[in-house]
Design an enzyme around this catalytic site. Structure first.
Site, mmCIF file in Angstrom:
data_model
loop_
_atom_site.group_PDB
_atom_site.id
_atom_site.type_symbol
_atom_site.label_atom_id
_atom_site.label_comp_id
_atom_site.label_asym_id
_atom_site.label_seq_id
_atom_site.Cartn_x
_atom_site.Cartn_y
_atom_site.Cartn_z
ATOM 1 N N GLY A 1 0.817 -1.218 0.000
ATOM 2 C CA GLY A 1 0.000 0.000 0.000
ATOM 3 C C GLY A 1 0.843 1.257 0.000
ATOM 4 O O GLY A 1 0.487 2.260 -0.623
ATOM 5 N N ASN A 2 1.997 1.195 0.684
ATOM 6 C CA ASN A 2 2.864 2.374 0.736
ATOM 7 C C ASN A 2 3.462 2.690 -0.631
ATOM 8 O O ASN A 2 3.713 3.840 -0.960
ATOM 9 C CB ASN A 2 3.985 2.161 1.756
ATOM 10 C CG ASN A 2 3.422 2.108 3.165
ATOM 11 O OD1 ASN A 2 2.558 2.889 3.523
ATOM 12 N ND2 ASN A 2 3.888 1.155 3.950
ATOM 13 N N LYS B 1 -1.907 -2.341 15.957
ATOM 14 C CA LYS B 1 -1.705 -1.858 14.590
ATOM 15 C C LYS B 1 -2.049 -0.371 14.501
ATOM 16 O O LYS B 1 -3.208 0.022 14.669
ATOM 17 C CB LYS B 1 -2.589 -2.669 13.646
ATOM 18 C CG LYS B 1 -2.687 -2.139 12.239
ATOM 19 C CD LYS B 1 -1.475 -2.485 11.414
ATOM 20 C CE LYS B 1 -1.566 -1.879 10.033
ATOM 21 N NZ LYS B 1 -0.299 -1.948 9.305
ATOM 22 N N LYS C 1 -2.188 -7.418 5.495
ATOM 23 C CA LYS C 1 -2.485 -7.807 4.108
ATOM 24 C C LYS C 1 -1.560 -8.919 3.606
ATOM 25 O O LYS C 1 -1.954 -9.703 2.744
ATOM 26 C CB LYS C 1 -2.430 -6.600 3.177
ATOM 27 C CG LYS C 1 -1.039 -6.084 2.852
ATOM 28 C CD LYS C 1 -0.649 -6.350 1.416
ATOM 29 C CE LYS C 1 0.729 -5.907 1.021
ATOM 30 N NZ LYS C 1 1.744 -5.508 1.939
ATOM 31 N N LYS D 1 5.610 -9.970 6.531
ATOM 32 C CA LYS D 1 5.913 -10.507 5.194
ATOM 33 C C LYS D 1 6.636 -11.836 5.333
ATOM 34 O O LYS D 1 6.335 -12.812 4.639
ATOM 35 C CB LYS D 1 6.766 -9.527 4.386
ATOM 36 C CG LYS D 1 6.051 -8.238 4.052
ATOM 37 C CD LYS D 1 6.882 -7.348 3.149
ATOM 38 C CE LYS D 1 6.418 -5.908 3.230
ATOM 39 N NZ LYS D 1 4.978 -5.701 3.037
#
Ligand code: ADP
Ligand code: MG
Length: 314
Positions: A11-12, A130, A215, A277
């Site tokens: 997203g970044n 978060k 995500k 990740k």
């Protein structure tokens, strides 16, 4: 090739902190990535699922919530995720269809508004971690919102930031729709922003909950659920580094699951950025024996071929 592939887009990278975040700018960033995705599809990787982050985009919806709260009712976080799945899904579909057309390739691209099941007993609900939304420096406003039941943490001298629980994704509830679309030749966009977090209280329809699912974890889960042969996580760095940001920094190229877990246990990967990740890649490889790759967005094609970034194998 006929192999299912799942690609997670950061997203970044779509809306970098350095940018203005306009729709035009985000579209241009998505488009640049879709050029590479179209190359992959045109060479035969047609069984494709894309997923994406939405941190900056949800942050903007939350700001609008606050600014307009006396005019229109603020929307809950599950609605924010659904809205960003729609806008990013539309942008991905629109630019990817265009790029495919330029290559003489005609395949539908279908964004799926996707829900992901979380467990109401997940430990994360007792420890919101978060950070979401803008940084706040008004102590009175933070106190008012704490009184409304929201949680905040102080982030150095940047101010306060709201934190929400980040529970584990248990099941991609729209997986059957994703598989139906894949079986009928569509490229699918699913589980965007980690998916809309829902719980099942067995008292009617499932309901959304104030939480954010990572995500990368939700993308890896879907990759395992649909038996993808490759799961690629594309972000804004070349891959996974040991000693990240130190003079001894070393990029990992080929690693086994066991090696990566060892580095993780040694605390090499930052919680909330590279940590999830690595975790997502490991869980996917563990469940499927497939290839997980963490690489930069600019190397999307090579990453899926297993020739760029950090490759994780059993
Ligand atoms: P995305 O939006 O793609 O999910 P994140 O910011 O969440 O991106 O995660 C990528 C970031 O992780 C990189 O920009 C980098 O600063 C950070 N990072 C933390 N630890 C490491 C590491 N060991 N190796 C590589 N990057 C790392
Ligand atoms: Mg991230």
């Amino acid at each position: 090739m006929g192999e299912r592939t799942v690609i997670a887009l950061g997203g970044n990278a779509i809306s970098p902190a350095s940018g203005a975040g306009t729709a035009g700018e985000q579209t241009a960033n998505v488009w640049r990535t879709m050029v590479q995705v179209a190359d992959l599809v045109a060479e035969g990787r047609t069984e494709l699922v894309l997923t994406h982050g939405n941190g900056p985009q949800v942050g903007n919806v939350l700001i609008k919530n606050e600014l307009a709260r006396d005019v229109v009712p603020p929307v809950p976080l599950d609605w924010c995720v659904a809205q960003t799945q729609a806008t990013l899904g539309f942008t991905i579909a629109n630019t990817l269809v265009h790029e495919l057309g330029l290559r003489g390739h005609h395949q539908p691209v279908v964004p799926v508004i996707s829900r992901v099941l979380v467990d109401r007993d997940d430990r994360a609900f007792g420890a919101p971690s978060k950070p979401i939304g803008p940084y706040l420096d008004d102590d009175a406003e933070v106190a008012r919102r704490q009184a409304e039941g929201l949680d905040f943490v102080r982030v150095g001298d940047r101010g306060w930031r709201r934190v929400v629980p980040s529970p584990q994704p248990r099941a991609s509830l729209d997986r059957a729709a994703v598989e139906l679309l894949l079986d009928h030749g569509a490229i699918v966009v699913a589980n965007g922003g980690g998916g809309i977090p829902v719980v099942d209280d067995h008292d009617g329809p499932m309901h959304g909950i104030e939480a954010v699912i990572d995500k990368d974890l939700a993308g890896g889960l879907l990759a395992a659920e649909i038996g993808a042969a490759v799961f690629a996580i594309l972000t804004d760095v070349a891959g996974v580094a040991i000693g990240f940001g130190t003079p001894d920094q070393r990029w990992l190229t080929d690693v086994t699951l066991a090696e990566l877990r060892e580095h993780q246990a040694a605390g090499e990967f930052t919680v909330g950025s590279m940590g999830p990740k690595v975790d997502a890649a490991c869980r996917y490889v563990e469940r499927t024996g497939g290839l997980a790759v963490i690489a930069t967005l600019d190397a999307a094609v090579a990453a899926v071929h297993g020739t760029a970034g950090t490759r994780v194998r059993p």
